[in-house]
Each structure stands twice: as structure tokens, then as C-alpha cells.
Motif scaffolding. Sequence first.
Motif, mmCIF file in Angstrom:
data_model
loop_
_atom_site.group_PDB
_atom_site.id
_atom_site.type_symbol
_atom_site.label_atom_id
_atom_site.label_comp_id
_atom_site.label_asym_id
_atom_site.label_seq_id
_atom_site.Cartn_x
_atom_site.Cartn_y
_atom_site.Cartn_z
ATOM 1 N N LYS A 85 4.967 -9.790 10.004
ATOM 2 C CA LYS A 85 3.570 -9.541 9.689
ATOM 3 C C LYS A 85 3.288 -8.039 9.653
ATOM 4 C CE LYS A 85 1.880 -9.611 14.472
ATOM 5 N NZ LYS A 85 0.957 -10.247 15.433
ATOM 6 N N LYS A 86 2.223 -7.678 8.925
ATOM 7 C CA LYS A 86 1.777 -6.286 8.861
ATOM 8 C C LYS A 86 0.295 -6.216 9.202
ATOM 9 C CE LYS A 86 5.172 -4.494 5.580
ATOM 10 N NZ LYS A 86 5.395 -3.700 4.343
ATOM 11 N N ASN A 87 -0.075 -5.186 9.894
ATOM 12 C CA ASN A 87 -1.461 -4.974 10.278
ATOM 13 C C ASN A 87 -2.123 -4.056 9.256
ATOM 14 O OD1 ASN A 87 -3.582 -3.169 11.819
ATOM 15 N ND2 ASN A 87 -3.438 -5.128 12.920
ATOM 16 N N LEU A 88 -3.211 -4.542 8.643
ATOM 17 C CA LEU A 88 -3.846 -3.759 7.588
ATOM 18 C C LEU A 88 -4.434 -2.458 8.110
ATOM 19 C CD1 LEU A 88 -5.628 -6.432 5.362
ATOM 20 C CD2 LEU A 88 -3.685 -4.980 4.763
ATOM 21 N N ALA A 89 -5.094 -2.520 9.265
ATOM 22 C CA ALA A 89 -5.708 -1.304 9.808
ATOM 23 C C ALA A 89 -4.652 -0.233 10.055
ATOM 24 C CB ALA A 89 -6.461 -1.625 11.096
ATOM 25 N N SER A 90 -3.522 -0.639 10.635
ATOM 26 C CA SER A 90 -2.441 0.301 10.899
ATOM 27 C C SER A 90 -1.834 0.827 9.598
ATOM 28 C CB SER A 90 -1.367 -0.372 11.747
ATOM 29 O OG SER A 90 -0.248 0.468 11.920
ATOM 30 N N SER A 91 -1.654 -0.068 8.630
ATOM 31 C CA SER A 91 -1.066 0.333 7.352
ATOM 32 C C SER A 91 -1.968 1.303 6.597
ATOM 33 C CB SER A 91 -0.781 -0.898 6.494
ATOM 34 O OG SER A 91 0.191 -1.723 7.112
ATOM 35 N N PHE A 92 -3.268 1.019 6.585
ATOM 36 C CA PHE A 92 -4.190 1.944 5.918
ATOM 37 C C PHE A 92 -4.234 3.283 6.640
ATOM 38 C CE2 PHE A 92 -6.139 -1.762 3.725
ATOM 39 C CZ PHE A 92 -6.168 -1.229 2.441
ATOM 40 N N GLY A 93 -3.981 3.251 7.961
ATOM 41 C CA GLY A 93 -3.978 4.491 8.727
ATOM 42 C C GLY A 93 -2.872 5.437 8.315
ATOM 43 N N GLN A 94 -1.837 4.911 7.682
ATOM 44 C CA GLN A 94 -0.733 5.749 7.225
ATOM 45 C C GLN A 94 -1.039 6.459 5.905
ATOM 46 O OE1 GLN A 94 3.134 3.788 7.215
ATOM 47 N NE2 GLN A 94 2.411 2.276 8.687
ATOM 48 N N VAL A 115 -15.030 6.585 2.089
ATOM 49 C CA VAL A 115 -13.701 6.132 1.683
ATOM 50 C C VAL A 115 -13.712 4.610 1.688
ATOM 51 C CG1 VAL A 115 -11.254 6.026 2.254
ATOM 52 C CG2 VAL A 115 -12.502 8.164 2.563
ATOM 53 N N CYS A 116 -13.152 4.028 0.650
ATOM 54 C CA CYS A 116 -13.071 2.572 0.538
ATOM 55 C C CYS A 116 -11.597 2.163 0.588
ATOM 56 C CB CYS A 116 -13.715 2.117 -0.774
ATOM 57 S SG CYS A 116 -13.728 0.332 -1.003
ATOM 58 N N GLU A 117 -11.261 1.262 1.495
ATOM 59 C CA GLU A 117 -9.888 0.780 1.619
ATOM 60 C C GLU A 117 -9.730 -0.517 0.827
ATOM 61 O OE1 GLU A 117 -9.061 2.623 6.092
ATOM 62 O OE2 GLU A 117 -9.178 0.447 5.809
ATOM 63 N N VAL A 118 -8.744 -0.531 -0.082
ATOM 64 C CA VAL A 118 -8.612 -1.635 -1.026
ATOM 65 C C VAL A 118 -7.167 -2.159 -1.042
ATOM 66 C CG1 VAL A 118 -8.849 -2.348 -3.441
ATOM 67 C CG2 VAL A 118 -10.433 -0.656 -2.466
ATOM 68 N N VAL A 119 -7.054 -3.482 -1.016
ATOM 69 C CA VAL A 119 -5.761 -4.150 -1.216
ATOM 70 C C VAL A 119 -5.672 -4.537 -2.689
ATOM 71 C CG1 VAL A 119 -4.278 -6.086 -0.593
ATOM 72 C CG2 VAL A 119 -5.779 -5.068 1.136
ATOM 73 N N LEU A 120 -4.592 -4.126 -3.346
ATOM 74 C CA LEU A 120 -4.380 -4.421 -4.761
ATOM 75 C C LEU A 120 -3.246 -5.427 -4.907
ATOM 76 C CD1 LEU A 120 -4.376 -0.741 -6.089
ATOM 77 C CD2 LEU A 120 -6.299 -2.342 -6.164
#
Length: 344
Positions: free
Chosen positions: A234-243, A322-327
Motif C-alpha cells: 500500500k501507499k499513503n497519498l499524504a506521504s506521497s504528495f509530500g515528496q 496548491v491542489c493535489e491531484v491523482v491522475l
Amino acid sequence: MGLRFIFMLTRNDRTVGDASEQLKTALRLGVRHIGFKDIGLPIDRLKVLNRVIKADGATSYLEVVSLDRQSEIVSAKAAVEIGVDVLLGGTHVDDVLPILAGTGIQYCPFPGRITGHPSVLEGSIEEIVESAQALAVPEGVYGLDLLAYRSKEDVPALIKAVCAAVPKPVYVAGSIDTPERIAILKDAGVAGFTIGTAALDGKYPADDKDVARQLGAIIRDVAALNRHLSPLHKKNLASSFGQLKETWSPKIAGQINDMQIKLAKFAGEFAWRFHRSGDELFLVHKGRLLMKFRDRDEIIEQGEFIVVPHGVEHCPVALDDVCEVVLLEPGTSMDAGTAHDLEG
């Protein structure tokens, strides 16, 4: 087809008295191939076992223990009466085939000379291979049941020789109790194998000796050999966007078939564009996104998504800072900028 694990409800070539309870454990763990022997329990109880196995969508097997002609005929008739899917074992092929004709039961006799209880496979590798080739000829023979580890010969060499010599599935039964032995079967091209006593007596390497842990360990090891274990976590979105440091520079976070999952931070307004091929999904993880079209504007709130079909002109605008978006888009689509891998 991957290597098939057949759990036998047997100990020392006899169906165990608590077979019904062991069957419940196996079905709960998702074992899909389950068998029993024709001695140890009366036929009425074997019928019940068979009904439970098939009602759960699993495949049922009866392995013949009888070695004399008349007893084997009785066992073959019992297989028909019970209604199993597969009949393993036996040596009197000419007597058994007429009994099974038209039943749909898949028949896999023993190659080589079989003696004693528990059964022993006698003869040289050459003799066993010659027997296997002869047995594989009749149309009613589906495959072979090879008692490889009950032989005094070089077992890996024996298994490979038999698998190479016959065009039909080869199952291996008897004395399989380690991951190393299972790996040898996989390497040789075996279709499936049986384990009974080893699991019931807690002999297979596992965290515990109880049957559930034993079966779980076998299932895991077979899944690994069949490449049925997932390397993905699994991956954590908050952590991934933090990168992500840059805006409008999508990073690849994963892939589903030919579709890439990308993460991107949007800030301000991007340029008008369209995809020549491939639709695109925008899922807002954080913030608010305005999607401009030539005929309207749409605001996508946090937790919402929109699909932009290929060929449709659009212009994304981040309404918040800033807008965080999953594509989600085809891997060949690079219109939003060069996509790089995202670690973690």
C-alpha cells in the motif's frame, strides 16, 4: 496452469476419522483441490465429504490404495458412486477404463510397480518411464500419479524423466513434506502434488504444527513458486504528495495494466490542451480544481473526480494555493509534462 496443491484428508494411506473437520479448515483457507483414499471411512461418509468439497466449488479426488485387480475394480466403482472429479492411482488400467467410461472422471493411474502399504514405487528410472509412456497412450487416461518420493532412485531425475516422456499431466504423490521438494516438482514441470500426512502431523516447516498453519505455509510456498504473490504494498497519498516539490510535473506512483497512476500538484492555471488518444481521470485529493471546457467550467471538490475524454480541449486551474491531484491515464500520455517515478 500453475503447480496444483491437492490436500489429502489421509494419514498413512487411510482417510482420517476427523476428515470432516479437517475439510472445513481447508475450505476456509481456500484450498481448491481436496482428496481422500478409498479406505479408512465408509463410502457413505466419503460421499458426504465429496458433496461438501464440490458444493464449495473445489475439485474432489479419490486415490486408490488397492493393488489387486478385484479390489481396484471395487474402488473404481466406488469413485463413480461417490462422484469424484479425479481418480488417482491404481495399476489395472484395462479394468478401470470401462468402469469410468462416460462419467467425466479424470483418471490418473500409477506408473511403475507399486507394492505394500504405504505404497512403494519399484523399478529403475528407465522402467518407470517405459511404464508411464505405455499408460499415457489410452484416450481415457487423463494423466499419471507418480509415487516419486516412494522410489529409491534419483527422485528429481525420475520426475523430470517422466514429465519429459509423456504428453499428459503428471501428479506426484507421497512423502512430500518440504518446500525444497515442492520446488523440485515445479522445476520438473509437474502439474500437481498431494500432501496429507505431513500436514496433518505438523511435519511441514511452518510457524506451528496445527493443520491451519501447515496448510497456510504450503499454500504460501506454492503461490510463490507460481508467482501468485504480489510484490506491491500500500501507499499513503499524504506521504506521497509530500515528496512532490514541483507543480505541474506528474510523478508515477503506480501502474494498472497499461494505465499509469500519477500524482501531481497544481498551482495557478495551466495551458489549454487535449489528448489525441486516451481518456484521463482527475481525482482531487486536496484542494479544489477548476476544469475549464470550451462550453462550461466545472469545479471538482476534494474527494471528487472528473474524466476528460480524449480529443476534448480542457484547461485545469488550481483554485486554492496548491491542489493535489491523482491522475489516471495511459502510459503513453505525456501531455501534462514529463512523468517521473515516485518512490515509496
